[in-house]
Write a protein that holds these residues in place. Structure first.
Motif, short mmCIF file in Angstrom:
data_model
loop_
_atom_site.label_atom_id
_atom_site.label_comp_id
_atom_site.label_asym_id
_atom_site.label_seq_id
_atom_site.Cartn_x
_atom_site.Cartn_y
_atom_site.Cartn_z
N CYS A 50 0.33 1.42 1.70
CA CYS A 50 0.06 2.33 0.59
C CYS A 50 0.08 1.53 -0.70
O CYS A 50 0.90 0.63 -0.88
CB CYS A 50 1.12 3.43 0.55
SG CYS A 50 0.87 4.55 -0.84
N ILE A 95 0.48 2.92 -3.75
CA ILE A 95 1.40 3.44 -4.77
C ILE A 95 2.67 2.63 -4.57
O ILE A 95 3.34 2.73 -3.54
CB ILE A 95 1.65 4.95 -4.59
CG1 ILE A 95 0.34 5.71 -4.83
CG2 ILE A 95 2.74 5.43 -5.55
CD1 ILE A 95 0.42 7.19 -4.53
N ALA A 109 -0.09 12.11 -1.41
CA ALA A 109 -1.29 11.34 -1.07
C ALA A 109 -0.94 9.86 -1.03
O ALA A 109 -0.05 9.40 -1.77
CB ALA A 109 -2.39 11.60 -2.09
N HIS A 110 -1.61 9.12 -0.16
CA HIS A 110 -1.32 7.69 -0.02
C HIS A 110 -2.63 6.90 0.03
O HIS A 110 -3.40 7.04 0.99
CB HIS A 110 -0.51 7.43 1.26
CG HIS A 110 0.81 8.13 1.27
ND1 HIS A 110 1.86 7.77 0.45
CD2 HIS A 110 1.25 9.20 1.99
CE1 HIS A 110 2.89 8.58 0.67
NE2 HIS A 110 2.54 9.46 1.59
N PRO A 111 -2.91 6.08 -0.99
CA PRO A 111 -4.07 5.20 -0.93
C PRO A 111 -3.77 4.00 -0.05
O PRO A 111 -3.03 3.09 -0.44
CB PRO A 111 -4.28 4.79 -2.40
CG PRO A 111 -2.94 4.96 -3.03
CD PRO A 111 -2.21 6.02 -2.28
N HIS A 143 5.94 3.39 -3.10
CA HIS A 143 5.92 3.80 -1.69
C HIS A 143 6.08 2.62 -0.74
O HIS A 143 6.14 2.82 0.46
CB HIS A 143 4.63 4.55 -1.36
CG HIS A 143 4.48 5.86 -2.09
ND1 HIS A 143 3.48 6.75 -1.82
CD2 HIS A 143 5.23 6.42 -3.08
CE1 HIS A 143 3.60 7.81 -2.62
NE2 HIS A 143 4.64 7.62 -3.39
N MET A 155 5.94 2.08 3.28
CA MET A 155 4.71 2.35 4.01
C MET A 155 3.86 1.09 4.14
O MET A 155 2.80 0.96 3.53
CB MET A 155 3.96 3.44 3.25
CG MET A 155 3.12 4.33 4.10
SD MET A 155 2.60 5.75 3.13
CE MET A 155 3.81 6.96 3.60
CU LIG Z 1 1.87 6.28 -0.76
#
Ligand SMILES: [Cu+2]
Length: 465
Positions: free
Chosen positions: A442, A444, A387-389, A447, A458
């Protein structure tokens, strides 16, 4: 630019960005700060500092700061070169980087001095040759019929000072598939081949026919860093299949992988026999085999196609792409879509140990662009396994669609960070009323590194001017 979606019926395609992104970045403290951090990291590692520059197609690329012969980058497509006129300042050694972004064989040929660079589909090859005199040197693809179909151009060698021709003419091809993963810094000044390229259908009566070939290629994630990809038509993500609601669609897939495979079209309403689940709805397509999927494109929306065979191995290697079904003309959704000035695609994932958007990691990700006041739509697709916020700087955006379906007016909501799980899709919208160079990334934070080197991963940039 490759981030922009092709073939919209209305609206403008964004122009290629030619301005130096480095200059734009200079006014933005946070980017300067992260840029300095990265430069420092590279200096510590004993590597030359990178410079940010904007390459063909608007990609932000890296180049090492040192004097070297000019490098000309050409993409051979089906059936044209992306650039029909190449220029160098003067006689001397010239490096060539030729990408074959098509699905069939091509080469880059000059008769005198002799140059023949023949990357396989989805691959890239390099060569170098010395031009002794100023002049115009025709280049072309020597495969039968290709030059006649327009695969030709000219290289103009100017009368300016060139570089000394100390290096003998040489040519080296990228490794033939399949090959093990390699990491190379041999081509750090070259923008990577882009994914998400539009694929034009061939009409068979009223049926739109798309041809895909799945094969093993070496995919350049950031300049100089390659990883083995299993790719549709040599691209990560695969080509964008874009059709209109109600179209009859036929997709043929040739399997040139070392494993059996299938394609699952995720989201549209398909007949069960076209669902692409091995041993449930069809036998897996054997090595060397092919299969034809056919369905009516409905309903409109943002979808994904991907392998459904040995998925945990095959999909992270790159076997995925976007399927966009535009609403039928005159429908309420078509009226809504007509108000968008920009329509961008961001396909997220993990590949070769990197966090990627549209096949590349920052700073090789696509640059999105909008003029102040324009209405921007971004289609987010998570083709990865995490998952990527996703956070957009400078704006709150409206979430207007989920998993390919438009949200009703009362369900549209505002976010500045949107968590997207594997295979989910979100369509988001905002009016670009806040000028600047904004990042969309993203949150996180591991990431947004390239294997621990920050910034990377990202992050995409949207430039509002
Ligand atoms: Cu991410």
């Amino acid at each position: 630019m490759s981030a922009g979606l092709p073939d919209r019926d209305s609206g403008n395609n964004p122009p290629t960005i030619t301005a130096s992104v480095a200059g734009v970045f200079a006014g933005f403290g946070i980017l300067v700060a992260i840029g300095l951090g990265w430069t420092l990291a590279r200096s510590v590692a004993g590597q030359p500092p990178f410079q940010l520059a904007t390459g063909p197609g608007g990609a932000v690329t890296l180049s090492a700061a040192r004097a070297e012969p000019p490098t000309l980058t050409v993409a051979a497509r089906d059936i044209s070169f992306d650039n029909k006129t190449l220029n160098v300042a003067g006689p001397g050694l010239v490096n060539f980087v030729v990408s074959n972004t098509g699905a069939i064989e091509h080469d880059f040929t000059i008769d005198i001095p002799k140059v023949k660079i023949a990357p396989r589909p989805g691959q890239r090859a390099t060569g170098a040759v010395t031009f002794e005199k100023p002049g115009t040197y025709p280049f072309y693809c020597s495969l039968p019929g290709h030059r006649e179909a327009g695969m030709e151009g000219k290289l103009i060698v100017g009368t300016g000072a060139g570089l000394p021709s100390k290096v003998e003419a040489a040519s080296s091809a990228a490794p033939a598939a399949p090959t093990p993963t390699m990491v190379s810094h041999a081509s750090s000044a070259t923008p990577p081949v882009r994914g998400n390229q539009p694929i034009k259908p061939v009409m068979d009566g009223a049926v739109k026919v798309f041809s895909l070939t799945a094969s093993v290629v070496q995919w350049e994630i950031i300049p100089g860093v390659f990883s083995e990809a299993w790719a549709y038509n040599g691209q990560v993500p695969g080509p964008v299949i874009r059709v209109a609601e109600g179209d009859r669609v036929r997709v043929t897939i040739k399997n040139q992988l070392p494993d059996s495979t299938v394609i699952h079209f995720h989201g549209p309403e398909l007949p069960n026999s076209m669902d692409g689940v091995p041993d449930v709805t069809q036998p897996a397509i054997p090595v060397g085999g092919s299969f034809t999927y056919e369905f009516k494109a409905t309903p409109a929306g943002t979808y994904i196609y991907h392998t459904h065979q040995n998925s945990a191995v095959q999909e992270p290697k790159g076997l995925m792409g976007a399927l966009i079904i535009d609403p039928a003309p005159g429908s309420a959704e078509a009226v809504r879509n007509a108000k968008f000035d920009r329509d961008y695609l961001q396909v997220l994932g993990e590949f070769g140990g990197y966090f990627i958007t549209n096949g590349h990691s920052f700073p090789a990700t696509d640059v999105m662009e909008a003029k102040v006041g324009e209405r921007v739509r971004i289609r987010l697709i998570n083709a990865g396994q995490a998952a990527h916020p996703m956070h957009l700087h400078g704006y709150h955006f409206k979430v207007i669609g989920t998993d390919g379906r438009p949200l009703p007016e009362g369900a549209i909501y505002l976010k500045d960070t949107l968590n997207i799980s594997p295979v989910e899709r979100y369509d988001i919208e905002f009016v670009a009323d806040n000028p600047g160079v904004w990042v969309f990334h993203c949150h996180i934070l591991s990431h947004v590194t390239n294997q621990g080197v920050d910034p990377g991963g990202m992050i995409a940039v949207i430039k509002v001017v």
